[in-house]
Structures are given as structure tokens and as C-alpha cells.
Design an enzyme around this catalytic site. Structure first.
Site, PDB file in Angstrom:
ATOM      1  N   THR A 122       0.864  -1.187   0.000  1.00 40.85           N
ATOM      2  CA  THR A 122       0.000   0.000   0.000  1.00 40.85           C
ATOM      3  C   THR A 122       0.899   1.235   0.000  1.00 40.85           C
ATOM      4  O   THR A 122       1.646   1.456   0.962  1.00 40.85           O
ATOM      5  CB  THR A 122      -0.902  -0.017   1.257  1.00 40.85           C
ATOM      6  OG1 THR A 122      -1.653  -1.235   1.235  1.00 40.85           O
ATOM      7  CG2 THR A 122      -1.839   1.175   1.288  1.00 40.85           C
ATOM      8  N   LEU A 158      -6.767  -8.237   0.818  1.00 36.28           N
ATOM      9  CA  LEU A 158      -7.058  -9.369   1.716  1.00 36.28           C
ATOM     10  C   LEU A 158      -7.124  -8.900   3.167  1.00 36.28           C
ATOM     11  O   LEU A 158      -6.543  -7.876   3.535  1.00 36.28           O
ATOM     12  CB  LEU A 158      -6.006 -10.473   1.555  1.00 36.28           C
ATOM     13  CG  LEU A 158      -4.541 -10.179   1.912  1.00 36.28           C
ATOM     14  CD1 LEU A 158      -4.276 -10.168   3.401  1.00 36.28           C
ATOM     15  CD2 LEU A 158      -3.646 -11.192   1.234  1.00 36.28           C
ATOM     16  N   GLU A 160      -6.422 -10.127   7.140  1.00 35.85           N
ATOM     17  CA  GLU A 160      -5.800 -11.153   7.971  1.00 35.85           C
ATOM     18  C   GLU A 160      -6.908 -11.959   8.636  1.00 35.85           C
ATOM     19  O   GLU A 160      -7.950 -11.426   8.991  1.00 35.85           O
ATOM     20  CB  GLU A 160      -4.900 -10.505   9.022  1.00 35.85           C
ATOM     21  CG  GLU A 160      -3.647  -9.922   8.392  1.00 35.85           C
ATOM     22  CD  GLU A 160      -2.810  -9.104   9.357  1.00 35.85           C
ATOM     23  OE1 GLU A 160      -2.975  -9.251  10.577  1.00 35.85           O
ATOM     24  OE2 GLU A 160      -1.996  -8.301   8.872  1.00 35.85           O
ATOM     25  N   ASN A 216      -9.724   1.762   2.291  1.00 37.90           N
ATOM     26  CA  ASN A 216      -9.445   1.575   3.718  1.00 37.90           C
ATOM     27  C   ASN A 216      -9.948   2.745   4.561  1.00 37.90           C
ATOM     28  O   ASN A 216     -10.464   2.553   5.657  1.00 37.90           O
ATOM     29  CB  ASN A 216      -7.949   1.341   3.948  1.00 37.90           C
ATOM     30  CG  ASN A 216      -7.603  -0.133   3.829  1.00 37.90           C
ATOM     31  OD1 ASN A 216      -8.473  -0.942   3.520  1.00 37.90           O
ATOM     32  ND2 ASN A 216      -6.365  -0.487   4.071  1.00 37.90           N
ATOM     33  N   LEU A 258     -20.502  -2.293  10.362  1.00 35.74           N
ATOM     34  CA  LEU A 258     -21.366  -1.480  11.228  1.00 35.74           C
ATOM     35  C   LEU A 258     -21.462  -2.141  12.602  1.00 35.74           C
ATOM     36  O   LEU A 258     -22.509  -2.122  13.235  1.00 35.74           O
ATOM     37  CB  LEU A 258     -22.764  -1.336  10.608  1.00 35.74           C
ATOM     38  CG  LEU A 258     -22.862  -0.403   9.401  1.00 35.74           C
ATOM     39  CD1 LEU A 258     -24.286  -0.401   8.844  1.00 35.74           C
ATOM     40  CD2 LEU A 258     -22.438   1.024   9.744  1.00 35.74           C
ATOM     41  N   CYS A 268      -3.387  -2.164   9.030  1.00 30.51           N
ATOM     42  CA  CYS A 268      -3.775  -1.396   7.841  1.00 30.51           C
ATOM     43  C   CYS A 268      -4.570  -0.125   8.145  1.00 30.51           C
ATOM     44  O   CYS A 268      -4.131   0.967   7.789  1.00 30.51           O
ATOM     45  CB  CYS A 268      -4.554  -2.281   6.878  1.00 30.51           C
ATOM     46  SG  CYS A 268      -3.489  -3.523   6.115  1.00 30.51           S
TER      47      CYS A 268
HETATM   48  N1  LIG Z   1      -1.394  -7.217   6.411  1.00 33.16           N
HETATM   49  C1  LIG Z   1      -2.502  -6.974   5.724  1.00 33.16           C
HETATM   50  O1  LIG Z   1      -3.606  -7.375   6.117  1.00 33.16           O
HETATM   51  C2  LIG Z   1      -2.459  -6.173   4.453  1.00 33.16           C
HETATM   52  C3  LIG Z   1      -3.554  -6.177   3.579  1.00 33.16           C
HETATM   53  C4  LIG Z   1      -3.478  -5.455   2.391  1.00 33.16           C
HETATM   54  C5  LIG Z   1      -2.343  -4.723   2.095  1.00 33.16           C
HETATM   55  N2  LIG Z   1      -1.285  -4.720   2.969  1.00 33.16           N
HETATM   56  C6  LIG Z   1      -0.085  -3.965   2.595  1.00 33.16           C
HETATM   57  O2  LIG Z   1       0.883  -4.899   2.118  1.00 33.16           O
HETATM   58  C7  LIG Z   1       2.210  -4.479   2.478  1.00 33.16           C
HETATM   59  C8  LIG Z   1       2.888  -5.591   3.258  1.00 33.16           C
HETATM   60  O3  LIG Z   1       2.194  -5.779   4.488  1.00 33.16           O
HETATM   61  P1  LIG Z   1       2.462  -7.044   5.408  1.00 33.16           P
HETATM   62  O4  LIG Z   1       1.454  -6.985   6.502  1.00 33.16           O
HETATM   63  O5  LIG Z   1       2.568  -8.267   4.571  1.00 33.16           O
HETATM   64  O6  LIG Z   1       3.921  -6.687   5.985  1.00 33.16           O
HETATM   65  P2  LIG Z   1       4.879  -7.596   6.871  1.00 33.16           P
HETATM   66  O7  LIG Z   1       5.581  -6.671   7.788  1.00 33.16           O
HETATM   67  O8  LIG Z   1       4.128  -8.753   7.420  1.00 33.16           O
HETATM   68  O9  LIG Z   1       5.913  -8.197   5.816  1.00 33.16           O
HETATM   69  C9  LIG Z   1       6.848  -7.444   5.132  1.00 33.16           C
HETATM   70  C10 LIG Z   1       8.040  -8.348   4.780  1.00 33.16           C
HETATM   71  O10 LIG Z   1       8.895  -7.647   3.893  1.00 33.16           O
HETATM   72  C11 LIG Z   1      10.236  -7.979   4.207  1.00 33.16           C
HETATM   73  N3  LIG Z   1      11.126  -6.966   3.630  1.00 33.16           N
HETATM   74  C12 LIG Z   1      11.303  -5.671   4.020  1.00 33.16           C
HETATM   75  N4  LIG Z   1      12.181  -5.062   3.207  1.00 33.16           N
HETATM   76  C13 LIG Z   1      12.538  -5.967   2.268  1.00 33.16           C
HETATM   77  C14 LIG Z   1      13.411  -5.914   1.121  1.00 33.16           C
HETATM   78  N5  LIG Z   1      14.037  -4.809   0.777  1.00 33.16           N
HETATM   79  N6  LIG Z   1      13.556  -7.036   0.380  1.00 33.16           N
HETATM   80  C15 LIG Z   1      12.906  -8.176   0.721  1.00 33.16           C
HETATM   81  N7  LIG Z   1      12.073  -8.272   1.775  1.00 33.16           N
HETATM   82  C16 LIG Z   1      11.895  -7.184   2.532  1.00 33.16           C
HETATM   83  C17 LIG Z   1      10.240  -8.056   5.720  1.00 33.16           C
HETATM   84  O11 LIG Z   1      11.345  -8.789   6.218  1.00 33.16           O
HETATM   85  C18 LIG Z   1       8.892  -8.732   5.990  1.00 33.16           C
HETATM   86  O12 LIG Z   1       9.028 -10.138   6.041  1.00 33.16           O
HETATM   87  C19 LIG Z   1       2.015  -3.175   3.269  1.00 33.16           C
HETATM   88  O13 LIG Z   1       2.152  -2.084   2.388  1.00 33.16           O
HETATM   89  C20 LIG Z   1       0.582  -3.274   3.765  1.00 33.16           C
HETATM   90  O14 LIG Z   1       0.005  -2.010   3.986  1.00 33.16           O
HETATM   91  C21 LIG Z   1      -1.319  -5.440   4.123  1.00 33.16           C
END
Ligand SMILES: NC(=O)c1ccc[n+]([C@@H]2O[C@H](COP(=O)([O-])OP(=O)(O)OC[C@H]3O[C@@H](n4cnc5c(N)ncnc54)[C@H](O)[C@@H]3O)[C@@H](O)[C@H]2O)c1
Length: 444
Positions: A122, A158, A160, A216, A258, A268
Site C-alpha cells: 500500500t 485481503l 488477515e 481503507n 457497522l 492497515c
Molecule cells: N497485512 C494486511 O492485512 C495487508 C492487507 C493489504 C495490504 N497490505 C499492505 O501490504 C504491504 C505488506 O504488508 P504485510 O502486513 O505483509 O507486511 P509484513 O511486515 O508482514 O511483511 C513485510 C516483509 O517484507 C520484508 N522486507 C522488508 N524489506 C525488504 C526488502 N528490501 N527485500 C525483501 N524483503 C523485505 C520483511 O522482512 C517482511 O518479512 C504493506 O504495504 C501493507 O500495507 C497489508
């Protein structure tokens, strides 16, 4: 066979890579966290996400899914490289882009042929163009100015706790791209979703990037709106559930999001609302509704401490059992969970907190609540009845299924007090009163 690489193997990257391998695509998942990659290669998954472990094991076994901490290997493996790294909030609420930019730079340093860089993280509007400029600059420095590449925005929606199902049955897939070639490659990757009639939105980079924040922020607004109505119900003696039901039956409003509670949390909504306000500021456009939502949500969480205080009176020396720590059921994610400020607030007022969560105990103990370990003011308990031992009040903060069917008599016998604060409105006020509890929900 199609192939992709995924950089970042957290909640989104791991689910994306695993589900796409389940669709029959060859996937390489890469992460800078070598310990995580080693565990994943053995089929040990670092997060709690229903249904994910089995899919990882199955696709590892088939050879379609593999894990590496070698970026060169991940870049060489495929023409489509998904970036799914974290975008946490900075000190001022703006989006911390260091991981996305580092990931994009590492792709640019290693690519030797045509690549589509797909941004799943995001990210603020304008990031796609920023990534393009970064990659182009790196390629020029490497003497590869003529090397072709495209950048695509493919935000993820998605949730969690139901991430696998959400990924495999999304409400829509958004693809922002300026290149027909890249858009077609993306369509190919999501072929399985196409076949089940998932709506696809093909649009520009900027629009795709903003769709995610707008979605969001709207969800956060809906939750916050019903929370404020619930607070009014508390004051005026009305029932927020009946109101939410009647509102939700209006097709223009819709019934989801709601349900009142202690304020939204998670990795998020808090960061994306802050992010949207910061993005608006950068563009000179006030996001005043969203700014108000953030303030109201913070107040909602504080209000829960006020409710406990209003019931119990002086909080100093009280023992409070907290059931549920994760920001919602079916996840171990403690990021921005409302349980943290609520527990912090109770401890600051002199309470001893006895907490239990079915899966988030470990994350809570090593993360936000670590500083209270061994102080006598915070105890990690073995189960809900252990948490209730000697408690003046039980506070239900996360609606895990096992908390929906508590043995209320056993709970009552373990407690010294009678207060039950149900901040997810799981129980019926009348039933709880009949069972001898002094009950308080949210908005009824
Ligand atoms: N968690 C959710 O429910 C959700 C849903 C939709 C969108 N998002 C978005 O998706 C993105 C990821 O979220 P997340 O919850 O999976 O994050 P997370 O913190 O669970 O995972 C991020 C991963 O990226 C790795 N990482 C960081 N820098 C790196 C690099 N340079 N090269 C390789 N790996 C690297 C970290 O070690 C970590 O394992 C965010 O932008 C978040 O806003 C998250």
C-alpha cells in the site's frame, strides 16, 4: 508455465506467493529475513493465518513454491516481480517508503532482461512513477539504459484471518498500468480469477494507488461512525444493534462494518488513514473527514478505559482479566491492536492485568507489552479461566470464537468481582444480568 517472484514474505507476500502457486504458477518468494526464509523452506510458517500452512506445504512439495533470501535468484527467476514489503507509518504519520524503494532498487541492480515490477504494497499516489524513475536511473548507471521494464500497481485487499479465502475469491482485482503488455501479463497471472468472473479494474497507476487508500479510509469511517452512534446509544438508552441492522438494510449503506467496538486497529486501517491525511497534505488537499475519523477512533479506545472506570470506580489495585489481544480474531497480529493502549491505560491507573489470547500471547509478550513482563502489573495467562482468577472485572476485547461460548459459571467462580465489559457485544445484556454479572457492552 507462468512464473512470478515475490519480494517480501509477510502477511501479504506469503499469501500472494502461496495462493498464486496454488493457481499453478511457479513462484519464488524472497525476503531479507534469512531466518524466516529458512523456516519457510522447511514448511514452518511464521504467522498464524488459517489455511495457509497446508497450502505452503503442498506447494513446496510440488516444487511450484520456493523460498530464497537471494535477490539475484528471485529477479532472475521471473519477468513479473511483486513487491509486498511493509509500508509502516513514519513518526509524523506519513508513509515510510524505505522498504519499497530498497526492494525496487534491488530489482534494478539485478535485472538483465524485461521485467514488470508489480507493486502490491500500500503506497502513496505517485509511487509507481517514483519507482520508474528509480529503476531507470539505476539501469542508466549500469549502462543498461535501453533495457525495457514496466511498473504496475496491484493493491491488495485481503484481510488477515481470512487471507487465503480473500485472495482466492476477491471482490475485485485492481491493476494500474500504462503498458498493455504488462496489463496482459497480469491478466494471465490472475487467469483463475478471471474464470470465476471476478471484476477486474484496469486503470492508471495513480488511480490504482488511490483506490486502496480510499477503500481503507472509507471502512475506517464506517466503523468510527457506528462507534459514535453506539456512544450516543449508551447516553440515550438506545440499542445500536437494532440501529445498525436497520441502517444496513438500506442498500445504499450496506450491512458490513457497522459493528461497534473499542476502535479499529491492525496493520492497515490506522496506518492507511494516517497515510491518506499525509498524502492529502502533500497535495494541498485536506482530508478532513479522515482526520476526524482518526481522532474519534483514538477517543473511542480511551473511552473504553473510562467505561471500566465508571463501573469499578477507583482503578488503583484492581485486577482486570483481558480476553483477547490481537486486533481481531483468527490472527496473531498485534500491530496497532486496541488492546495495547487499553492495557497500558489500565496499568497506568494502577491495575494488574491478567491477559489471555488464543494465538497472540507470544507476539504480545515480545512486542508492545514486553516492558511490563515481570513488573507484577501484567500476567500472561494459560486460558480465559486462568485470566479471570481473582479478577474484579473481565474485559472482552477480541471476539475469538472460544470467547463466544464461555463457561460463565466457571468464569464467575474464578473472579472476585462481577463486572463484565463486553467491548465486542458478544453477549446479551439481559442474559448476563441473569447470570449475576454487572454487564456493559458498547451502545446497548
Ligand atoms: N497485512 C494486511 O492485512 C495487508 C492487507 C493489504 C495490504 N497490505 C499492505 O501490504 C504491504 C505488506 O504488508 P504485510 O502486513 O505483509 O507486511 P509484513 O511486515 O508482514 O511483511 C513485510 C516483509 O517484507 C520484508 N522486507 C522488508 N524489506 C525488504 C526488502 N528490501 N527485500 C525483501 N524483503 C523485505 C520483511 O522482512 C517482511 O518479512 C504493506 O504495504 C501493507 O500495507 C497489508
Amino acid at each position: 508455465m507462468n512464473s512470478i517472484s515475490v519480494i517480501g514474505t509477510g502477511y501479504v507476500g506469503l499469501v500472494t506467493g502461496t495462493c498464486l502457486s496454488e493457481f499453478g504458477i511457479r513462484v519464488v518468494c524472497m525476503d531479507v529475513d534469512a531466518a524466516k526464509i529458512q523456516a519457510l523452506s522447511r514448511g514452518v510458517i511464521p504467522i498464524y493465518e488459517p489455511g495457509l500452512a497446508g497450502l505452503v506445504a503442498k506447494n513446496l512439495e510440488s516444487g511450484r513454491l520456493r523460498f530464497t533470501s537471494d535477490i539475484a535468484e528471485a529477479v532472475a527467476a521471473s519477468n513479473l516481480i511483486f513487491i509486498a514489503v511493509g509500508t509502516p507509518p513514519g513518526e509524523d504519520g506519513s508513509v515510510d517508503m524505505q522498504h519499497v524503494l530498497a526492494a525496487a532498487a534491488s530489482v534494478a541492480e539485478n535485472m538483465t532482461d524485461y521485467k514488470v515490477i508489480v507493486n502490491k504494497s500500500t503506497v502513496p499516489v505517485g509511487t509507481g512513477r517514483r519507482v520508474k524513475a528509480l529503476v531507470r536511473g539505476t539501469l542508466e548507471r549500469r549502462g543498461l539504459a535501453g533495457l525495457e521494464f514496466d511498473v504496475v500497481s496491484n493493491p491488495e485487499f485481503l484481510r488477515e484471518g481470512s487471507a487465503v479465502r480473500d485472495f482466492m475469491h476477491p471482490d475485485r482485482v485492481v491493476i494500474g498500468s500504462e503498458s498493455e503488455k504488462a496489463a496482459n501479463l497480469m491478466r494471465d497471472i490472475y487467469n483463475v480469477l478471471y474464470l470465476i468472473d471476478t471484476p477486474f479494474i484496469f486503470t492508471t497507476l495513480e488511480t490504482a494507488e488511490l483506490i486502496k487508500y480510499a477503500s481503507n479510509a472509507f471502512l475506517a469511517t464506517k466503523i468510527t461512525f457506528i462507534n459514535e452512534i453506539a456512544n450516543l446509544c449508551d447516553a440515550a438508552g438506545a440499542d445500536v444493534h437494532a440501529i445498525a441492522k436497520a441502517m444496513g438494510l438500506d442498500g445504499r449503506i450496506g450491512k458490513y462494518f457497522l459493528h461497534p467496538g473499542p476502535g479499529y486497529g491492525g496493520s492497515c486501517l490506522p496506518k492507511d488513514t494516517l497515510g491518506l491525511v499525509a498524502i492529502g497534505k502533500e497535495h494541498g488537499v485536506p482530508m478532513s473527514v479522515v482526520a476526524a475519523v482518526i481522532a474519534a477512533n483514538d477517543a473511542q479506545t480511551r473511552r473504553m478505559i473510562g467505561k471500566i472506570e465508571a463501573g469499578l470506580g477507583e482503578l488503583g489495585g484492581r485486577t482486570i482479566a483481558v480476553l483477547g489481544l490481537s486486533f481481531k480474531p483468527e490472527t496473531d497480529d498485534m500491530r496497532a491492536a486496541p488492546s495495547v493502549p487499553i492495557i497500558e491505560g489500565l496499568i497506568a491507573k494502577g491495575c494488574r492485568v491478567r491477559a489471555y489470547d488464543p494465538v497472540a500471547m507470544e507476539n504480545a509478550a515480545k512486542g508492545a507489552l514486553a516492558r511490563h513482563a515481570g513488573t507484577g502489573s501484567f500476567a500472561s495467562c494459560a486460558d480465559e479461566y486462568d485470566a479471570a482468577k481473582g479478577a474484579d472485572a473481565v474485559v472482552l476485547l477480541t471476539e475469538w470464537n472460544q470467547f463466544r461460548h464461555l463457561d460463565l459459571q466457571r468464569l464467575r467462580e474464578a473472579m472476585t468481582g462481577r463486572f463484565f465489559f463486553d467491548f465486542r457485544n458478544v453477549y446479551e445484556p439481559k442474559d448476563m444480568a441473569e447470570r449475576g454479572f454487572v454487564y456493559a457492552g458498547v451502545g446497548r
